[in-house]
Write a protein that holds these residues in place. Structure first.
Motif, PDB file in Angstrom:
ATOM      1  N   GLU A   1      23.192  37.474  22.502  1.00  0.00           N
ATOM      2  CA  GLU A   1      23.414  36.277  23.313  1.00  0.00           C
ATOM      3  C   GLU A   1      24.194  36.610  24.575  1.00  0.00           C
ATOM      4  OE1 GLU A   1      26.070  32.183  23.208  1.00  0.00           O
ATOM      5  OE2 GLU A   1      25.862  33.391  21.399  1.00  0.00           O
TER       6      GLU A   1
ATOM      7  N   TRP B   1      16.566  29.070  20.799  1.00  0.00           N
ATOM      8  CA  TRP B   1      16.947  30.472  20.905  1.00  0.00           C
ATOM      9  C   TRP B   1      16.334  31.278  19.755  1.00  0.00           C
ATOM     10  CZ3 TRP B   1      20.472  33.511  23.939  1.00  0.00           C
ATOM     11  CH2 TRP B   1      20.945  32.855  25.084  1.00  0.00           C
ATOM     12  N   GLU B   2      16.459  30.786  18.558  1.00  0.00           N
ATOM     13  CA  GLU B   2      15.967  31.527  17.402  1.00  0.00           C
ATOM     14  C   GLU B   2      14.445  31.626  17.401  1.00  0.00           C
ATOM     15  OE1 GLU B   2      17.763  29.600  14.068  1.00  0.00           O
ATOM     16  OE2 GLU B   2      19.788  30.300  14.606  1.00  0.00           O
TER      17      GLU B   2
ATOM     18  N   ALA C   1      20.046  25.825  19.412  1.00  0.00           N
ATOM     19  CA  ALA C   1      19.994  27.007  18.550  1.00  0.00           C
ATOM     20  C   ALA C   1      18.580  27.289  18.067  1.00  0.00           C
ATOM     21  CB  ALA C   1      20.941  26.827  17.364  1.00  0.00           C
TER      22      ALA C   1
ATOM     23  N   ARG D   1      23.266  27.773  23.884  1.00  0.00           N
ATOM     24  CA  ARG D   1      23.050  28.499  22.627  1.00  0.00           C
ATOM     25  C   ARG D   1      23.382  27.652  21.404  1.00  0.00           C
ATOM     26  NH1 ARG D   1      21.791  29.967  18.557  1.00  0.00           N
ATOM     27  NH2 ARG D   1      22.032  31.980  17.514  1.00  0.00           N
ATOM     28  N   ARG D   2      24.371  26.762  21.483  1.00  0.00           N
ATOM     29  CA  ARG D   2      24.761  25.956  20.325  1.00  0.00           C
ATOM     30  C   ARG D   2      23.880  24.713  20.194  1.00  0.00           C
ATOM     31  NH1 ARG D   2      26.207  30.169  20.448  1.00  0.00           N
ATOM     32  NH2 ARG D   2      28.303  31.068  20.309  1.00  0.00           N
TER      33      ARG D   2
ATOM     34  N   ALA E   1      19.400  36.103  19.965  1.00  0.00           N
ATOM     35  CA  ALA E   1      20.156  35.010  19.370  1.00  0.00           C
ATOM     36  C   ALA E   1      21.369  35.504  18.591  1.00  0.00           C
ATOM     37  CB  ALA E   1      19.264  34.173  18.459  1.00  0.00           C
TER      38      ALA E   1
END
Length: 330
Positions: free
Chosen positions: A204, A232-233, A229, A225-226, A199
């Motif tokens: 990324e 991903w985290e 988020a 990714r946005r 992340a």
């Protein structure tokens, strides 16, 4: 079981009856994971019958998955702990990679453990793919590696539930990620040159590039990714480093500059091997610092010059092997 999983189980049962489908080999144990996944074929690789290639019909993956298994001597006499060795980007380093590029077979001869070497697709990341939010039993590699396969090994191949994991590159990510997301599955986790902060900015880019290079959709992994988020985290070992508390940890990496083992190679060092190790080395260094800041014990071998190639991972396997056996015996 989800509707797709039920459909997959029914369809693949019919497919297995067709000519050319994997045959149920003699000696395949009649054991199933809780979701119905099971070994449909096993092939003896060596002369003494201790190295087997298993074809697993996985409900989570939605396909057949391959595993190489090394049995201990006198395998039938008792139940055994297991060392899981996780592969890297698997178009080049699939389930056969560890046995082809290291002396793990020699190490296993007198170790008294099962050695389990699963595949993870072309770039499966040892994670359950988001698949754009669709309820699909497809590319669920975390489920396969940390749930289905341990159940099959314990139920069909005399595993005793004690497990250690070590992995290289993507497999290093997998060892830490599965230990964080599935506490208790592994007593010991080792990452060799792992992508431990997917992340993060460089992580990324590296993660998306690896998925795209396998001709897969990067957003099918964990989403954009946005916009996604949090997803991903949730799959980032560095972000979730506190969840590794209670698992014995080891990590190692070089800095990407050619090192002493590179000088022994018969070919010149490839720029890609330098860049990959530079990126993974920076993430491993950050991971070691994060764990120490949290008070989570970790052994780190950040050995300086060294690139992204098997000679270093062979050396790291030898460094960690005795401790893995000790942890499994305790």
């Amino acid at each position: 079981m989800r509707p797709f999983a039920r459909w997959f189980t029914a369809v693949t049962a019919a497919v297995c009856a067709l000519p050319g489908a994997p045959a149920l080999a003699a000696g395949v144990p009649d054991a199933r994971a809780d979701d119905g996944s099971h070994v449909v074929a096993q092939t003896t690789v060596d002369g003494d019958g201790r190295v087997l290639d298993l074809t697993v019909r996985s409900a989570g993956v939605g396909a057949y998955a391959m595993v190489r298994l090394i049995l201990p001597k006198d395998w039938t006499g008792r139940r055994w702990p297991a060392v899981y060795l996780l592969a890297g980007e698997t178009r080049l380093q699939d389930y056969r990679g560890w046995s082809a590029n290291t002396d793990v077979r020699r190490l296993a001869d007198d170790a008294g453990v099962l050695v389990v070497m699963p595949g993870a697709g072309s770039a499966g990341f040892f994670t359950d793919w988001w698949n754009h939010g669709k309820d699909l039993a497809l590319n669920q590699w975390e489920t396969f590696t940390a749930v289905e396969l341990p159940q099959l090994i314990d139920r069909g191949y005399r595993g005793n539930g004690r497990r250690a994991a070590a992995g290289l590159s993507l497999g290093g990510y997998g060892a830490f990620e599965l230990a964080a997301r599935r506490p208790g599955v592994f007593r010991y986790a080792a990452s060799f040159s792992g992508n431990l902060n997917p992340a993060g900015p460089t992580g990324e880019l590296l993660t998306s590039a690896i998925v795209a290079s396998a001709r897969l959709d990067p957003e099918a992994l964990w989403g954009d990714r946005r916009r996604e988020a949090a997803r991903w985290e949730a799959h980032d070992p560095l972000v979730n480093a506190d969840r590794l508390r209670g698992t014995e940890l080891y990590l190692s990496a070089g800095n990407g500059l050619p090192g002493p083992l590179d000088a022994k190679l018969p070919i010149d060092v490839l720029p890609g091997a330098m860049l990959l190790e530079f990126l993974c080395g920076a993430q491993s260094t950050a991971m070691a610092g994060r764990l120490r800041a949290l008070g989570v014990p970790v052994t780190a071998d950040l050995y300086g010059p060294g690139t992204h190639q098997w000679a270093y991972w062979q050396e790291q396997l030898h460094k960690t092997w005795p401790r893995m056996l000790q942890v499994l015996a305790s």
